[in-house]
Enzyme design. Structure first.
Site, short mmCIF file in Angstrom:
data_model
loop_
_atom_site.label_atom_id
_atom_site.label_comp_id
_atom_site.label_asym_id
_atom_site.label_seq_id
_atom_site.Cartn_x
_atom_site.Cartn_y
_atom_site.Cartn_z
CG ASN A 198 1.49 0.65 1.51
OD1 ASN A 198 1.43 0.51 0.28
ND2 ASN A 198 0.46 0.44 2.30
NE ARG B 100 -0.24 -3.48 0.84
CZ ARG B 100 -1.37 -2.89 0.51
NH1 ARG B 100 -1.42 -1.60 0.43
NH2 ARG B 100 -2.44 -3.60 0.28
CG HIS C 116 -7.12 -7.13 2.55
ND1 HIS C 116 -8.47 -7.20 2.27
CD2 HIS C 116 -6.76 -5.85 2.34
CE1 HIS C 116 -8.89 -6.01 1.89
NE2 HIS C 116 -7.87 -5.17 1.93
NE ARG D 189 -12.13 -1.85 -3.83
CZ ARG D 189 -11.08 -2.28 -3.17
NH1 ARG D 189 -10.78 -3.57 -3.16
NH2 ARG D 189 -10.30 -1.44 -2.51
CD GLU E 208 -2.61 -4.40 6.06
OE1 GLU E 208 -3.18 -3.36 6.46
OE2 GLU E 208 -2.81 -4.89 4.93
#
Ligand code: ADP
Length: 396
Positions: free
Chosen positions: A7, A91, A180, A241, A384
């Site tokens: 990743n 990823r 996601h 955010r 993940e």
């Protein structure tokens, strides 16, 4: 068969080596500050001591070389030779509309990824750097790209189109993509297993609540809607955010505060969310601590956060015409008892009855509703890396 999962971020590279016969993690770690002074690799092979290697890494290629050295190291390594690595799973954040599934990486795929970089300028270029570096160092090892956006490509047009002039979708591909996806897919699959049902028979809402946060509506195993959009800024309030706001606030603020588009992006991505409201921190542990000391703004930040999650759960239940289970995952979803409790409070009309004893748990797979709760709430730790490794294995 052993799969290396990578990743790659702009200055970091996370990795895991997974034995696919047992799905056990053989080694994992992270290279940080790539291209910056003071770079290092933190490496840990299962059952061995953690090591930190301070070494200059000018680019991702240098980082991958050090990671591979760590993996084959006689003292703190996990394999005896690089030949043991059967495949690499990468990823990749943005697959645009081109990739609805994971793919074996070849030159054509790489060219398409370049095109998608425009949609994810911060994420896709480092993903590509990792892919190119691996290709040079492990030229004969097949590589697979697993996309954050792919799982959501099943969304119908009514979910992914914005009410903007249609030409903008055609011209710039402005639409909701969702992110996601690997996590939403993994926890949905686990939930079906835990409930002893087939995904085909389930209407699920998966809540990935980490630093970044998103919710997905999953009907019959397919993503039919999700809260993140064209970028990972839309939807829930997050650590830093803002999530959903009236879009007119942007132009208003630009004029009032004389902001450039860069300033505004920074404000909405880095200075907003629970950090912006509370003024305390983006980390929910700090905010929960501040609340217990009576900090009103911290309390308000959590209330805004919880309400937004609840609102999406209601919306998605309505959209799917029913609901069998809600799943909580990622840092906050897995660890914050308060969050699961607060979000589910008042959702009895959807058949949700939280059992506070069962909910008093962190980081392990469990059902947190009462036995007579007609809609179940589950805690499922996400994984993940394992999902990427499985998709990689399946393709090669
Ligand atoms: P990401 O992968 O997006 O960086 P994570 O899924 O690791 O994020 O989630 C990180 C967030 O999870 C932290 O910012 C923190 O707010 C929250 N978190 C982790 N542990 C706890 C906990 N015990 N209680 C409350 N929040 C927690």
């Amino acid at each position: 068969m052993k799969v290396l999962v990578l990743n790659c971020g702009s200055s970091s590279l996370k990795y895991q080596l997974i034995n696919m016969e047992t799905e056990a993690v053989l080694a994992k770690g992270v290279a940080e500050r790539i291209g910056i002074a003071g770079s290092f690799v933190k490496h840990e092979a299962t059952g061995k001591e953690k090591v930190i290697i301070d070494e200059a890494m000018d680019n991702h290629k240098a980082a991958i070389k050090i990671v591979l050295d760590c993996l084959v190291n006689k003292v703190h390594g996990a394999i005896s030779s690089m030949d043991e690595i059967s495949a690499v799973g990468h990823r990749v954040v943005h697959g645009g509309e081109k990739f609805a599934e994971s793919v074996i990486i070849n030159d054509e795929v790489k060219a398409t990824l370049e095109e998608c970089s425009e949609l994810a300028p911060l994420h896709n270029p480092p993903n590509l750097m990792g892919i190119n570096a691996c290709e040079e160092i492990l030229p004969n090892v097949p590589m697979v790209g697993v996309f954050d956006t792919a799982f959501h490509q099943t969304m119908p047009k009514s979910s992914f189109l914005y009410a903007l002039p249609y030409e903008l979708y055609e011209k710039y591909k402005i639409r909701r993509y969702g992110f996601h996806g690997t996590s939403h897919k993994y926890v949905a699959m686990r939930a079906a297993d835990m409930l002893g049902k087939s995904l085909e028979d389930l209407k699920l809402i998966t809540c990935h609540l980490g630093n970044g946060a998103s919710i997905a509506a999953i009907n019959k195993g397919k993503s039919v809607d999700t809260s993140m959009g064209f970028t990972p800024l839309e939807g829930l309030a997050m650590g830093t955010r803002c999530g959903d706001i009236d879009p007119a606030i942007t132009t208003y603020l630009m004029e009032k505060e004389n902001l450039t588009s860069g300033d505004l992006n920074n404000l909405m991505n880095k200075k907003s969310g629970v950090l912006g409201i509370s003024g305390v921190s983006s980390d929910f542990r700090d905010i929960e601590a501040a609340v217990s000391e009576g900090n009103e703004r911290a309390n308000m930040a959590l209330e805004v956060y919880y309400k937004r999650v609840k609102k999406y759960i209601g919306a998605y239940a309505a959209e799917m015409g029913g609901l069998d289970a809600v799943i909580f995952t990622a840092g906050l979803g897995e660890n914050s008892v308060e969050t699961r409790q607060a979000v589910c409070e008042g959702l009895e009309f959807l058949g949700i009855k939280i059992d506070s004893d069962k909910n008093n748990v962190r980081g392990k797979e469990t059902i947190v509703t009462t036995d007579d709760s007609t809609t179940k709430v589950l805690l499922v730790p996400t994984n993940e890396e394992l999902m990427i490794a499985r998709e990689t294995k399946a393709l090669i």
